[in-house]
Design a protein around this motif. Structure first.
Motif, PDB file in Angstrom:
ATOM      1  N   PRO A  32       0.710  -1.197   0.124  1.00 30.64           N
ATOM      2  CA  PRO A  32       0.038   0.011  -0.078  1.00 30.64           C
ATOM      3  C   PRO A  32       0.835   1.219  -0.115  1.00 30.64           C
ATOM      4  CG  PRO A  32      -0.119  -1.062   2.104  1.00 30.64           C
ATOM      5  CD  PRO A  32       0.822  -1.853   1.117  1.00 30.64           C
ATOM      6  N   TRP A  33       0.737   2.124  -0.940  1.00 26.13           N
ATOM      7  CA  TRP A  33       1.833   3.305  -1.282  1.00 26.13           C
ATOM      8  C   TRP A  33       0.880   4.773  -0.985  1.00 26.13           C
ATOM      9  CZ3 TRP A  33       0.284   6.237  -5.263  1.00 26.13           C
ATOM     10  CH2 TRP A  33      -0.442   5.616  -6.267  1.00 26.13           C
ATOM     11  N   LYS A  34      -0.346   4.789  -1.140  1.00 21.54           N
ATOM     12  CA  LYS A  34      -0.769   6.316  -1.489  1.00 21.54           C
ATOM     13  C   LYS A  34      -0.651   7.056  -0.106  1.00 21.54           C
ATOM     14  CE  LYS A  34      -4.478   4.976  -4.611  1.00 21.54           C
ATOM     15  NZ  LYS A  34      -6.061   4.998  -4.937  1.00 21.54           N
ATOM     16  N   PHE A  51       1.953  10.652  -0.183  1.00 22.01           N
ATOM     17  CA  PHE A  51       1.330  12.157   0.173  1.00 22.01           C
ATOM     18  C   PHE A  51       2.047  12.390   1.359  1.00 22.01           C
ATOM     19  CE2 PHE A  51      -1.790  10.784  -2.919  1.00 22.01           C
ATOM     20  CZ  PHE A  51      -1.978  12.020  -3.413  1.00 22.01           C
ATOM     21  N   GLU A  52       2.325  11.536   2.247  1.00 25.83           N
ATOM     22  CA  GLU A  52       2.935  12.287   3.519  1.00 25.83           C
ATOM     23  C   GLU A  52       4.558  12.430   3.435  1.00 25.83           C
ATOM     24  OE1 GLU A  52       2.426   9.363   6.791  1.00 25.83           O
ATOM     25  OE2 GLU A  52       0.403  10.002   7.010  1.00 25.83           O
ATOM     26  N   LEU A  53       5.170  11.728   2.431  1.00 29.48           N
ATOM     27  CA  LEU A  53       6.646  11.808   2.288  1.00 29.48           C
ATOM     28  C   LEU A  53       6.666  12.936   1.396  1.00 29.48           C
ATOM     29  CD1 LEU A  53       7.693   8.066   1.944  1.00 29.48           C
ATOM     30  CD2 LEU A  53       8.259   9.521   3.593  1.00 29.48           C
ATOM     31  N   GLU A  54       5.814  13.201   0.417  1.00 32.69           N
ATOM     32  CA  GLU A  54       6.310  14.409  -0.415  1.00 32.69           C
ATOM     33  C   GLU A  54       5.919  15.688   0.368  1.00 32.69           C
ATOM     34  OE1 GLU A  54       4.146  12.790  -4.656  1.00 32.69           O
ATOM     35  OE2 GLU A  54       2.860  13.679  -3.413  1.00 32.69           O
ATOM     36  N   TYR A  93       3.119   8.420 -12.062  1.00 31.03           N
ATOM     37  CA  TYR A  93       2.619   7.051 -12.286  1.00 31.03           C
ATOM     38  C   TYR A  93       3.339   6.105 -11.188  1.00 31.03           C
ATOM     39  CZ  TYR A  93       0.729   8.828 -16.676  1.00 31.03           C
ATOM     40  OH  TYR A  93       0.022   9.632 -17.491  1.00 31.03           O
ATOM     41  N   VAL A  94       2.852   5.032 -10.742  1.00 37.41           N
ATOM     42  CA  VAL A  94       3.427   4.067  -9.987  1.00 37.41           C
ATOM     43  C   VAL A  94       3.267   2.834 -10.756  1.00 37.41           C
ATOM     44  CG1 VAL A  94       3.480   3.035  -7.644  1.00 37.41           C
ATOM     45  CG2 VAL A  94       3.092   5.473  -7.785  1.00 37.41           C
ATOM     46  N   VAL A  95       4.491   2.023 -10.754  1.00 40.71           N
ATOM     47  CA  VAL A  95       4.355   0.681 -11.461  1.00 40.71           C
ATOM     48  C   VAL A  95       4.676  -0.289 -10.370  1.00 40.71           C
ATOM     49  CG1 VAL A  95       5.465  -0.872 -13.298  1.00 40.71           C
ATOM     50  CG2 VAL A  95       5.067   1.701 -13.923  1.00 40.71           C
ATOM     51  N   TYR A  96       3.773  -1.395 -10.460  1.00 38.19           N
ATOM     52  CA  TYR A  96       4.076  -2.574  -9.338  1.00 38.19           C
ATOM     53  C   TYR A  96       3.494  -3.674  -9.884  1.00 38.19           C
ATOM     54  CZ  TYR A  96      -0.599  -1.122  -8.188  1.00 38.19           C
ATOM     55  OH  TYR A  96      -1.737  -0.595  -8.244  1.00 38.19           O
ATOM     56  N   PRO A  97       3.951  -4.947  -9.127  1.00 39.29           N
ATOM     57  CA  PRO A  97       3.556  -6.207  -9.532  1.00 39.29           C
ATOM     58  C   PRO A  97       2.046  -6.329  -8.788  1.00 39.29           C
ATOM     59  CG  PRO A  97       5.121  -6.621  -7.902  1.00 39.29           C
ATOM     60  CD  PRO A  97       5.150  -4.966  -8.133  1.00 39.29           C
ATOM     61  N   ASP A  98       1.104  -6.836  -9.752  1.00 37.06           N
ATOM     62  CA  ASP A  98      -0.145  -7.374  -9.305  1.00 37.06           C
ATOM     63  C   ASP A  98       0.052  -8.200  -8.085  1.00 37.06           C
ATOM     64  OD1 ASP A  98      -2.643  -8.995  -9.018  1.00 37.06           O
ATOM     65  OD2 ASP A  98      -3.214  -7.522 -10.723  1.00 37.06           O
ATOM     66  N   GLU A  99      -0.705  -8.084  -7.046  1.00 38.83           N
ATOM     67  CA  GLU A  99      -0.459  -8.867  -5.935  1.00 38.83           C
ATOM     68  C   GLU A  99      -1.113 -10.221  -5.733  1.00 38.83           C
ATOM     69  OE1 GLU A  99      -4.006  -6.144  -4.648  1.00 38.83           O
ATOM     70  OE2 GLU A  99      -2.351  -6.140  -6.145  1.00 38.83           O
ATOM     71  N   VAL A 102      -1.008   8.357 -10.007  1.00 45.22           N
ATOM     72  CA  VAL A 102      -1.330   9.073  -8.533  1.00 45.22           C
ATOM     73  C   VAL A 102      -2.481   9.943  -8.700  1.00 45.22           C
ATOM     74  CG1 VAL A 102      -0.038  10.344  -6.900  1.00 45.22           C
ATOM     75  CG2 VAL A 102       1.200   8.746  -8.293  1.00 45.22           C
ATOM     76  N   PRO A 103      -3.376   9.815  -7.654  1.00 47.54           N
ATOM     77  CA  PRO A 103      -4.504  10.674  -7.634  1.00 47.54           C
ATOM     78  C   PRO A 103      -3.973  12.095  -6.983  1.00 47.54           C
ATOM     79  CG  PRO A 103      -4.412   9.162  -5.707  1.00 47.54           C
ATOM     80  CD  PRO A 103      -3.320   8.893  -6.502  1.00 47.54           C
ATOM     81  N   ALA A 104      -5.019  13.267  -7.474  1.00 44.48           N
ATOM     82  CA  ALA A 104      -4.515  14.607  -7.061  1.00 44.48           C
ATOM     83  C   ALA A 104      -4.366  14.824  -5.624  1.00 44.48           C
ATOM     84  CB  ALA A 104      -5.793  15.299  -7.845  1.00 44.48           C
TER      85      ALA A 104
END
Length: 374
Positions: free
Chosen positions: A274-276, A280-283, A296-302, A312-314
């Protein structure tokens, strides 16, 4: 003999001689030929006196139930006895008092929040008035976290978890106990939620038409304290063992994004997490400018072994994207998507353009790089 007849001075003398409050209570409950406890006190003078936590008797609430449990997670109060009373003389014999006594003074080990003029908050941007749970967590929380995970108090991980757990767990207990509404006054909730931890603790009190003797209520309090404390520790363990590793993964991806694409607009994760929230917090913490934020975020399907590309959402709760996938790709699947995008292995692109899939990592990265140009 009873507690009222024993008197405040004798309580203090017995405690100084090594008597624990529970022993004093037993003294008061049985007749003795030595009512001042002189000989018994001498016999116990060299014995180790357990610490004693004091809180109020009668109906209990989530805040003091959790506060007592938290204190018992510290080295000082790990084996502490508990006295539930409102008698000032008895409370004066306790080593620490929570949620009763109308005093907040760290040096005196008094942690009440009911007194007139008390407006204490946790700080660090939080504005909810503290309950006894918040007070104890504010002063002892970092020690509890450090001890549980064998970390030094100055380790930044301790502070990160301390703030996170207040935000996600303790603050709600403070708010409920102090009657702080979650919503503006002109907004009425559409349904009532009585399944939160504070409500579940409340339900452990005897009903109005059940016996309300102190023995019964004290036993229920022990159950309530265990319920609140075990839920606290479960949440703490989750944040330390699952949430924090995900944050580290996102922090690494954010710092290394220029190695994925010179634009810095694409983050690559080699494993799903989980990255969202973390992004946002790290930014914010790192003061990442709008011109440098990833699209964009690229990652393997779980589950399927394929790869995903997600816009990335606004904002954290927005359905809008910073840069949605190209309109020409939206709603297409499989061969048609591969044909229109020019990238083999296409699986799908959502009709809103917020997410898409490809059979390989290289395919998903190529989609992301092409999307930047369109």
């Amino acid at each position: 003999m009873n507690l009222g007849k024993l008197g405040r001075t004798t309580f203090t003398q017995l405690r100084q001689c090594g008597w624990g409050p529970l022993q004093i209570r037993k003294l008061c409950a049985s007749p003795m030929s030595d009512p001042q406890g002189t000989h018994a006190a001498k016999r116990l003078k060299t014995a180790e006196t357990p610490k004693v936590i004091g809180t109020h008797n009668g109906t209990f609430h989530c805040d003091e139930a959790l506060a007592v449990y938290l204190l018992r997670q510290t080295s000082t109060y790990t084996n502490a006895d508990l006295i539930r009373t409102r008698d000032p003389a008895i409370l004066d014999t306790c080593d620490i008092v929570v949620d009763v006594g109308a005093v907040y003074d760290e040096n005196l080990k008094r942690f009440d929040h009911h007194q007139r003029g008390f407006e204490g908050v946790f700080g660090h941007g939080f504005q909810t008035k503290l309950s006894s749970a918040g007070l104890i967590y504010k002063h002892f929380g970092q020690e509890i976290i450090g001890d549980r995970f064998r970390l030094q108090p100055e380790d930044p991980t301790v502070k990160t978890l301390w703030l996170k757990l207040y935000k996600e767990f303790i603050e709600a207990i403070d708010g409920v106990d102090n009657g702080v509404s979650q919503y503006p006054r002109d907004v009425a909730p559409k349904y009532r939620n009585r399944t939160d931890l504070s409500a579940r603790v409340g339900w452990l009190n005897p009903a109005w038409n059940e016996p309300f003797d102190s023995k019964r209520v004290d036993a229920r309090f022990v159950k309530a304290s265990t319920l609140a404390g075990e839920e606290f520790l479960g949440r703490l363990d989750y944040y330390a063992k699952a949430w924090l590793p995900a944050r580290t993964l996102v922090a690494d991806g954010l710092s290394q994004r220029a190695q994925v694409d010179p634009s810095g607009r694409i983050i690559l994760f080699e494993q799903f997490a989980p990255w969202k929230e973390h992004l946002f917090e790290l930014e914010t913490e790192l003061n990442v400018t709008d011109e440098a934020k990833p699209f964009y975020v690229v990652y393997p399907d779980e589950t399927a072994g394929n790869w995903r590309i997600q816009a990335v959402p606004a904002s954290p709760d927005s359905f809008e994207s910073r840069k949605a996938l190209p309109e020409a790709w939206r709603g297409l699947r499989d061969e048609k998507l591969s044909e229109v995008s020019g990238v083999e292995g296409g699986i799908f692109v959502h009709a809103s353009g917020f997410i898409g899939g490809n059979k390989t990592k290289d395919g998903a990265l190529t989609l992301a790089r092409k999307a930047l140009e369109l």
